[in-house]
Design a protein around this motif. Structure first.
Motif: not given
Length: 191
Positions: A13-17, A27-30
């Motif tokens: 679920d992580g997205v690298v920009e 899942f972590l900070n919003h």
């Protein structure tokens, strides 16, 4: 130490920009996965359980949820360093300057002296460690109070940025549950 459960969630679920920003807002900070936070708290309790932690300190705002769930494992209160003085903070405060990697600004963060005392044993908890400025600010607040710093629990450390090495070089025990070695859009490699 690392946590496979967190690494798997970051991969899914992580997205690298731009190769520098890792978005984990699903899942972590919003939006927060409290069940995942509970597992993270259990891991930090395993790692720091012998330290007799009396307070958990984090910084406003993204670390608050993780710190609260973790505090249940230690049966202790959470203090969060506020980024502005409000009317409900009376009396003397500890304060320090913190530069935000994410927001690109400098904030004065404060903690009321009534909540952080010399007899406390403090565990720092935060969502990210990149350049280390937030953690250095929290360390400064603990040092100002005369409390004992037992270490720092970090959800995600960007090991390719200098913060972790700089904090560890100061003698601070840092336990990151996921350490990112390298990342680019579509690919995340852990240490």
């Amino acid at each position: 130490m690392y946590m496979k459960l967190l690494e798997e969630r970051i991969r899914r679920d992580g997205v690298v920009e731009d190769g520098q920003v890792l978005k984990v807002d699903r899942f972590l900070n919003h939006q927060m996965d409290v069940g995942l936070f509970e597992e993270m708290g259990k891991e930090w309790a395993r790692l720091f359980g012998a330290e007799n932690v009396t307070k958990i300190l984090t910084i406003e705002a993204s670390g608050i949820g993780i710190a609260c769930v973790t505090a249940e494992q230690f049966n202790c209160p959470v203090i969060f360093a506020k980024k502005s003085r409000t009317r409900n903070i009376a009396g003397e405060v500890y304060s320090t300057q913190v530069k935000s990697f994410t927001h690109g600004n400098v904030s004065t963060v404060i903690v009321s002296k009534q909540f952080l005392r010399p007899e406390d044993k403090v565990l720092l908890i935060d969502d990210f460690l990149a350049n280390g400025a937030a953690l250095e600010g929290l360390i400064d607040l603990v040092e100002q109070s005369g409390a004992t710093l037992v270490g720092a629990g970090i959800a995600v450390e960007k090991a390719f940025q200098p913060g972790g090495e700089r904090i560890r070089a100061k003698g601070v025990r840092v336990e990151s549950l996921a350490r990112v070695k390298r990342m680019e859009p579509g690919q995340i490699e852990f240490c």
